[in-house]
Enzyme design. Sequence first.
Site, PDB file in Angstrom:
ATOM      1  N   CYS A  89      -0.089   3.972   2.525  1.00  0.00           N
ATOM      2  CA  CYS A  89       0.319   3.567   3.869  1.00  0.00           C
ATOM      3  C   CYS A  89       1.754   3.995   4.155  1.00  0.00           C
ATOM      4  CB  CYS A  89       0.206   2.054   4.035  1.00  0.00           C
ATOM      5  SG  CYS A  89      -1.469   1.395   3.873  1.00  0.00           S
ATOM      6  N   CYS A  91       0.842  -1.208   0.000  1.00  0.00           N
ATOM      7  CA  CYS A  91       0.000   0.000   0.000  1.00  0.00           C
ATOM      8  C   CYS A  91       0.874   1.254   0.000  1.00  0.00           C
ATOM      9  CB  CYS A  91      -0.923  -0.021   1.228  1.00  0.00           C
ATOM     10  SG  CYS A  91      -1.842   1.508   1.496  1.00  0.00           S
TER      11      CYS A  91
END
Length: 325
Positions: free
Chosen positions: A82, A79
């Site tokens: 993230c 991700c």
Amino acid sequence: MQPRNMSMSGVVDLAAVKAAQEAKAKAEQARAEAARHGGTGGVSPADLVIDVDEARFESDVLQRSTEVPVVIDFWAEWCEPCKQLSPVLERLAVEYNGRFLLAKIDVDANQMLMQQFGVQGIPAVFAVVAGQALPLFQGAAGEAQIRQTLDQLVQVAEQRFGLTGLVVDPEAEPGADRAAAPERPAGPHDAALEAAVQALDAGDLAGAVRAYKNVLSDDPGNTEAKLGLAQAELLQRVQGADPQRVRQEAADKPDDAQAQIAAADLDLVGGHVEDAFGRLIDTVRRTAGDDRDAVRVRLLELFEVVGADDPRVTAARRALARALF
């Protein structure tokens, strides 16, 4: 254990209050013991950011949330957002110096936790305060927004549950704070109090009232039982009430003590604490005799529900004194 939903306002969760009080007392005892041995009883800065999995979720998140707000960062290696958000959260965890604990959960390795929190996409950030889950935000939010959210979180944790966070000691040994704590010895009324909380959770208000009264008959000073009884009786009073009718009657009859009392009960259950207190204090000013005394008594009962340490109760007590004298 599945997380419970939490609102920033509303009636205090009794089990959470009990757990927070016990954890606070335990932490203070540990700090005092450490001070006697020349230490601070604090945690290492390295322990303000921890990796959590399903096996350690209860001890590292739920139990720790009774002494400090735990912010959960749901992330994954693949991700990209993230990778932008996580370093910001980690830096702020250190900067906030123990006012919250950051728990990082890899969703690929902990699918069950992801499902329990209802995470639809990542990054997703939640908080757990005194065992109750609260969604904070989703996506790579800006630092200003994150700070604002964290400030509100730590304020609510302190005002509602008395959680002032962790003492940080730069010289503390990393990992020492995650050691298993000794179990608190069972108290003489723990079983009855637990039964009362379970009755509340199940909607058995009459059963909860009976259980709390049984404890108080044997131990009149039991703080948790007094708080629980006040909450259970409040919920009993509003059960089945027509909110629109109650509020209309209160608006039509500003000097009617019972109409204002009924509306104040609804205010408090709805999380409008200041409105409930203000309504009754204004009614105290406008009434006299038995009506005034009934309003005063109900206001004191609502103070019990919210908790004596809540700053809104402190302010309302001063306002009540001015209204009475």
